[in-house]
Design a protein around this motif. Structure first.
Motif, PDB file in Angstrom:
ATOM      1  N   THR A  80       0.741  -1.397   0.075  1.00 34.04           N
ATOM      2  CA  THR A  80      -0.026   0.031   0.004  1.00 34.04           C
ATOM      3  C   THR A  80       0.757   1.092   0.000  1.00 34.04           C
ATOM      4  OG1 THR A  80      -1.842  -1.043   1.142  1.00 34.04           O
ATOM      5  CG2 THR A  80      -1.750   1.304   1.347  1.00 34.04           C
ATOM      6  N   ILE A 127      -4.346   8.979   3.387  1.00 34.39           N
ATOM      7  CA  ILE A 127      -3.914  10.004   4.208  1.00 34.39           C
ATOM      8  C   ILE A 127      -3.127   9.442   5.248  1.00 34.39           C
ATOM      9  CG2 ILE A 127      -5.083  11.423   6.234  1.00 34.39           C
ATOM     10  CD1 ILE A 127      -7.648  11.485   4.245  1.00 34.39           C
ATOM     11  N   ARG A 128      -3.279   8.398   5.700  1.00 32.70           N
ATOM     12  CA  ARG A 128      -2.270   7.760   6.988  1.00 32.70           C
ATOM     13  C   ARG A 128      -1.131   7.455   6.401  1.00 32.70           C
ATOM     14  NH1 ARG A 128      -5.812   2.339   8.841  1.00 32.70           N
ATOM     15  NH2 ARG A 128      -3.977   2.183   9.957  1.00 32.70           N
ATOM     16  N   ALA A 131      -7.437   3.227  -0.956  1.00 33.75           N
ATOM     17  CA  ALA A 131      -8.694   3.931  -0.401  1.00 33.75           C
ATOM     18  C   ALA A 131      -8.032   5.202   0.193  1.00 33.75           C
ATOM     19  CB  ALA A 131      -9.330   2.903   0.722  1.00 33.75           C
ATOM     20  N   GLU A 132      -8.757   6.132   0.032  1.00 39.86           N
ATOM     21  CA  GLU A 132      -8.431   7.719   0.517  1.00 39.86           C
ATOM     22  C   GLU A 132      -7.903   7.556   2.092  1.00 39.86           C
ATOM     23  OE1 GLU A 132      -7.611  11.596   0.068  1.00 39.86           O
ATOM     24  OE2 GLU A 132      -7.784  10.189  -1.520  1.00 39.86           O
ATOM     25  N   LYS A 133      -8.725   7.071   2.917  1.00 41.86           N
ATOM     26  CA  LYS A 133      -8.206   7.292   4.209  1.00 41.86           C
ATOM     27  C   LYS A 133      -6.716   6.261   4.378  1.00 41.86           C
ATOM     28  CE  LYS A 133     -10.467   2.648   5.387  1.00 41.86           C
ATOM     29  NZ  LYS A 133     -11.599   1.960   6.322  1.00 41.86           N
ATOM     30  N   SER A 134      -6.560   5.453   3.683  1.00 38.24           N
ATOM     31  CA  SER A 134      -5.006   4.814   3.493  1.00 38.24           C
ATOM     32  C   SER A 134      -4.028   5.715   3.244  1.00 38.24           C
ATOM     33  CB  SER A 134      -5.107   3.399   2.928  1.00 38.24           C
ATOM     34  OG  SER A 134      -5.950   2.459   3.387  1.00 38.24           O
ATOM     35  N   LYS A 139       0.560  10.900   6.210  1.00 35.52           N
ATOM     36  CA  LYS A 139       0.785  11.390   7.639  1.00 35.52           C
ATOM     37  C   LYS A 139       2.156  10.761   8.176  1.00 35.52           C
ATOM     38  CE  LYS A 139      -1.245  11.915  12.234  1.00 35.52           C
ATOM     39  NZ  LYS A 139      -2.254  11.751  12.949  1.00 35.52           N
TER      40      LYS A 139
END
Length: 377
Positions: A21, A38-39, A33-36, A42
């Motif tokens: 990923t 972002i993580r 996925a967008e949430k991944s 970060k």
């Protein structure tokens, strides 16, 4: 002892996702996925991870695919550009860079758009082109950039086009320089300046002309500016338009040629009758015919835009953008003014290799000593 640099595995652990990923996010492959995303981003910020471009390219067996579109015709400057690019094309193959050199008719926006359409379907990473003042060209550049293709304007910018960068001299400043040279040569006497351009749709030509007008009008009010000769960078057109002017009128005291077609101008100057005063003449670009004319005293000065530096900076900039790095060349190149006395030696290898972009001083201008050092290497 300095700690080791963070790796993709470190980023994956920090973000709580798989190595695959992280690899997809860092190398912009999509499908995450967008949430991944972002993580991962970060975690990259927290760890200070820096992508190893060379390793990534090697692992992906990546080849850079770039194209340069250069006007064809009798313009010796563009012939010079093509020769420099061809020499680089062969050398860059060893660096996994595939450089295509394309030719189109000068000042033809439709032909440029058609060529860009074809190139956009070949999987290129970036293209360098000579800009024109055409709305269709600006729109086509926007389409290419939306498709992820880097676009640089070279020599001449493209007004209102969303290009990534412009590589070249400040053409307005070059025109102002020509205006000052012409004014100083008149020494306060009255005179009439004849401008020659290829086409006013070429931004570099229009900007040089405007720069010359600004300087002459503001600093040398005793100088008049004659109607502009438009020669399409074709020496026969320039010659045919100039001969009647010099035959029927002797009031032209200076000529400023902003583009090509200078072989026609030089033929006219060399054929002036004995006793007819030769005008002050300022040209652009050190090409064989202009150099010979300067050495022979047929013209007075050449403003050179350093094509070897332009090509080096353009290729370096395209590679930076393809690697998703901020381009390191954004300031205009400083032109050089040559007189008979300070011409560089014949045959000097002055090419600055890609990857050795010209350094800038704190003020944003090129460091002259650095340029000369790189050129001599």
């Amino acid at each position: 002892m300095q700690s080791r640099l963070p790796t993709l595995s470190d980023v994956a652990r920090c973000a709580g996702v798989s190595y695959a990923t992280v690899d997809r996010v860092v190398n912009d492959r999509g499908g995450v996925a967008e949430k991944s995303v972002i993580r991962v981003r970060k975690a990259i910020d927290e760890l200070g991870y820096v992508r190893n471009v060379a390793a990534a390219n090697l692992s992906q067996n990546k080849t850079y695919r770039f194209a340069a579109i250069i006007p064809t015709g009798t313009n010796q400057f563009f012939q010079q550009l093509r020769a420099i690019l061809e020499a680089e094309r062969i050398r860059l193959l060893a660096d996994r860079i595939d450089l295509r050199i394309e030719g189109i008719a000068a000042f033809d926006g439709e032909a440029l758009c058609e060529r860009l359409d074809i190139l956009s379907q070949t999987g290129i990473d970036g293209v360098a082109l000579v800009g024109t003042d055409d709305d269709i060209v600006a729109q086509k550049i926007a389409e290419l950039r939306s498709a992820g293709i880097a676009v640089l304007t070279l020599v001449s910018d493209a007004p209102n086009a969303p290009r990534d960068a412009y590589i070249g001299i400040d053409n307005r400043v070059a025109g102002q320089t020509a205006g000052r040279l012409i004014g100083l040569c008149h020494g306060g006497a009255c005179g009439r300046v004849l401008p020659i351009v290829g086409a006013l749709s070429a931004p570099d030509h229009a900007e040089r002309l405007e720069g010359m007008r600004e300087t002459v009008t503001s600093l040398y009010p005793d100088l008049d500016i004659a109607p502009v000769i438009i020669g399409r960078d074709e020496h026969e057109i320039v010659e045919n338009k100039l001969r009647p002017i010099f035959k029927n009128s002797h009031d032209i005291t200076a000529v400023y040629s902003v583009g090509g077609g200078n072989a026609g101008l030089l033929r006219v100057l060399r054929s002036l009758p004995d006793g007819q005063n030769r005008p002050i003449v300022v040209l652009h670009d050190i090409v064989p015919q202009a150099r010979e004319a300067l050495e022979d005293g047929v013209i007075d000065a050449i403003i050179d835009q350093r094509p070897e530096v332009e090509i080096a900076n353009a290729l370096s900039c395209l590679r930076s953008i393809a690697d998703r790095r901020i381009p390191d060349v954004t300031d205009p190149i400083l032109p050089t003014v040559y007189f008979k006395e300070n011409l560089p030696p014949h045959g000097r290898d002055s090419f600055v290799r890609p990857g050795h972009a010209v350094n800038r001083t704190a003020s944003g201008h090129a460091s002259k000593s650095r340029i000369l050092k790189e050129i001599d290497q």
